[in-house]
Scaffold this active site. Structure first.
Site, PDB file in Angstrom:
ATOM      1  CE1 TYR A 142      -2.310   3.288   2.535  1.00 31.84           C
ATOM      2  CE2 TYR A 142      -3.676   2.547   0.710  1.00 31.84           C
ATOM      3  CZ  TYR A 142      -3.386   3.476   1.697  1.00 31.84           C
ATOM      4  OH  TYR A 142      -4.178   4.586   1.834  1.00 31.84           O
ATOM      5  CG  ASP A 237       5.914   3.652   0.493  1.00 35.78           C
ATOM      6  OD1 ASP A 237       4.724   3.548   0.155  1.00 35.78           O
ATOM      7  OD2 ASP A 237       6.271   4.240   1.540  1.00 35.78           O
ATOM      8  CE  LYS A 265       2.557   5.022   7.942  1.00 32.36           C
ATOM      9  NZ  LYS A 265       1.176   4.952   8.412  1.00 32.36           N
TER      10      LYS A 265
HETATM   11  P1  KE4 Z   1      -0.534   8.535   4.437  1.00 35.32           P
HETATM   12  O1  KE4 Z   1      -1.065   9.234   3.209  1.00 35.32           O
HETATM   13  O2  KE4 Z   1      -1.621   7.743   5.151  1.00 35.32           O
HETATM   14  O3  KE4 Z   1       0.233   9.473   5.390  1.00 35.32           O
HETATM   15  O4  KE4 Z   1       0.568   7.489   3.980  1.00 35.32           O
HETATM   16  C1  KE4 Z   1       0.216   6.549   3.001  1.00 35.32           C
HETATM   17  C2  KE4 Z   1       1.172   5.370   3.092  1.00 35.32           C
HETATM   18  C3  KE4 Z   1       2.183   5.261   2.167  1.00 35.32           C
HETATM   19  N1  KE4 Z   1       3.068   4.230   2.205  1.00 35.32           N
HETATM   20  C4  KE4 Z   1       2.982   3.289   3.174  1.00 35.32           C
HETATM   21  C5  KE4 Z   1       3.972   2.168   3.187  1.00 35.32           C
HETATM   22  C6  KE4 Z   1       1.960   3.365   4.150  1.00 35.32           C
HETATM   23  O5  KE4 Z   1       1.879   2.407   5.112  1.00 35.32           O
HETATM   24  C7  KE4 Z   1       1.042   4.426   4.122  1.00 35.32           C
HETATM   25  C8  KE4 Z   1      -0.093   4.558   5.120  1.00 35.32           C
HETATM   26  N2  KE4 Z   1      -0.211   3.522   6.078  1.00 35.32           N
HETATM   27  C9  KE4 Z   1      -1.553   3.275   6.598  1.00 35.32           C
HETATM   28  C10 KE4 Z   1      -1.519   2.118   7.588  1.00 35.32           C
HETATM   29  N3  KE4 Z   1      -1.018   0.937   7.063  1.00 35.32           N
HETATM   30  C11 KE4 Z   1      -2.122   4.505   7.231  1.00 35.32           C
HETATM   31  C12 KE4 Z   1      -3.339   4.279   8.085  1.00 35.32           C
HETATM   32  C13 KE4 Z   1      -4.587   4.815   7.434  1.00 35.32           C
HETATM   33  O6  KE4 Z   1      -4.757   4.619   6.200  1.00 35.32           O
HETATM   34  O7  KE4 Z   1      -5.408   5.404   8.180  1.00 35.32           O
END
Ligand code: KE4
Length: 426
Positions: A142, A237, A265
């Site tokens: 993801y 990523d 994060k």
């Molecule tokens: P954000 O746009 O949510 O800040 O980051 C996206 C993203 C990009 N790359 C990786 C590897 C990620 O894990 C994420 C976001 N992670 C999720 C949880 N697995 C965020 C939680 C959510 O969607 O509320």
């Protein structure tokens, strides 16, 4: 749980599904999501006053634990100077220099406001730099919710069984090619089938959105070699793994250097942040130097920069990663023994302080094997832990995180709760 229920009903009057991000809705485990009142260190309290040991850590950022005093004071002081200027500040230079110092492959870095934005921008940059359109991603990884990457995505998309989200036009994903995680042969096939058309290969070097699945021996090195042969941009990523699995992140841990890295994060210490960086030659293609456009009103926001700087400084000062490794290794080793004694079919994965319990005998090496997990067993496990004051991610397809604030007492309480939770899962 009464006040959480009341807030949830009220929230659904104004917010789709009552949440601002789908995974928070507890859809994978059922029931009412906890509405959180506050958090401190390793603990989190819901609006009904229940205390939990927190292994979600806001999905990764809270590696120091919640409300670390140095971060709180620094952000308070920064707020008194104003919250946003829309102009360059020394704080952005300081955080950028920390990232460049820590992440071996990053020579230049651009701040944005989320991981999604970081990845979306890195993909555009790779396409602009190579003048090619196609992207290879891996099933179950993801990378945020930008259109072109919501294909066989992990995290919430898996939980919701909508890996290909409505609203994404077919021609937006026409250039997105898929391979199973840890499978170099399919990557080679895709490269042969699309000669000279692939701009980049993007992956989580340690998958954290289909549960935790490490790269297998030779996988990252193989991708590096294939990208060099075809002049394809390799993008790691590291939104989760960045500063999570080590000061120099997964690329430092495995010794494989990508061309571009996406972060988020932890580098914002819990405030909205993302970043992408890499080789000067590629990053220079970004506006205002080059023609690849990317922008953001709140990019490099002084509060997020302050929280990120304090967080990274603390990680650098303390023997953070040794402590996290020891605590998490003990927790997961003991948990595995408890699961085995309970006779619950499980397989455990861990890299540093990110870990996962799959409810399948395993081995879990990619999206297909992860999806063999018994999500009903996971649901029972989740609720059995929550009822004992242990808060884990409300989905089998997420990662668990330990923080520097987790104590031996937290570990002992968690292990004690696992006895019942693994039996409940059966
Ligand atoms: P954000 O746009 O949510 O800040 O980051 C996206 C993203 C990009 N790359 C990786 C590897 C990620 O894990 C994420 C976001 N992670 C999720 C949880 N697995 C965020 C939680 C959510 O969607 O509320």
């Amino acid at each position: 749980m009464k006040d959480s229920e009341r807030f949830f009903q009220e929230a659904k009057r104004y917010i789709p599904g009552g949440v601002n991000s789908p995974v928070r809705a507890f859809r994978a485990v059922g029931g009412t999501p906890l509405f959180i009142q506050r958090a401190q260190g390793s603990k989190i309290w819901d609006v009904d006053g229940n205390e939990y040991i927190d292994y979600v850590a806001s999905w990764g950022p809270m590696i120091l634990g919640h409300a670390h005093p140095r971060v709180v004071v620094a952000v308070q002081r920064a707020t008194e100077k104003g919250t946003s200027y829309g102009a360059p500040t020394a704080l952005e230079v300081e955080l950028a220099s920390l990232i460049v110092e820590a992440i071996p492959s990053v020579e230049l870095v651009r701040m944005v406001n989320s991981g999604t934005e970081a990845v979306m921008s890195a993909i555009r940059l790779a396409r602009g730099y190579t003048k090619r359109d196609k992207v290879i991603k891996f099933e179950g990884c993801y990378h945020g919710h930008s259109d072109g990457l919501l294909v066989q995505a992990g995290s919430g998309a898996t939980t919701f069984g909508i890996p290909d989200s409505p609203g994404v036009p077919d021609d937006y994903v026409r250039n997105t090619l898929l391979a199973p995680f840890n499978d170099l042969e399919v990557v080679k096939y895709l490269m042969r089938a699309n000669p000279g058309q692939i701009a980049c290969i993007i992956l989580e070097p340690i998958a954290g959105n289909m549960g935790v699945i490490p790269s297998q021996e030779g996988f990252l090195e193989g991708l590096r070699r294939l990208c060099d042969e075809e002049e394809i941009v390799l993008i790691f990523d590291e939104v989760i793994t960045g500063f999570r699995v080590g000061w120099s992140s997964a690329q430092g841990l495995y010794g494989v250097m990508p061309d571009l890295t996406c972060l988020g994060k932890i580098i914002g210490g819990g405030l909205p942040v993302g970043a992408f960086g890499g080789k000067r030659e590629i990053m220079q293609e970004l506006a205002p130097v080059g023609g690849v456009y990317q922008a953001g009103t709140l990019s490099g926001n002084p509060l997020a920069m302050t929280a990120g700087i304090e967080t990274l400084k603390l990680l650098k000062e303390e023997e953070a990663y040794q402590s996290l490794e020891e605590k998490t290794s003990y927790l997961c080793t003991e948990a595995e023994k408890i699961a085995r004694t309970a006779g619950t079919p499980t397989s455990f994965t861990r890299v540093g302080s990110m870990f996962c319990t799959f409810f399948t005998p395993g081995p879990v090496v990619d999206y297909a094997t992860a999806k063999r997990s018994d999500t009903e067993a996971f649901r029972r496990y989740f609720w059995a832990l929550l009822e004992q004051g242990i808060y884990i991610a409300p989905s089998q397809f997420e990662a668990g995180f330990l923080s520097l604030a987790h104590t031996d007492g937290d570990t002992e309480k968690t292990l004690s709760a696992l006895h019942h939770a693994f039996q409940a899962a059966c």
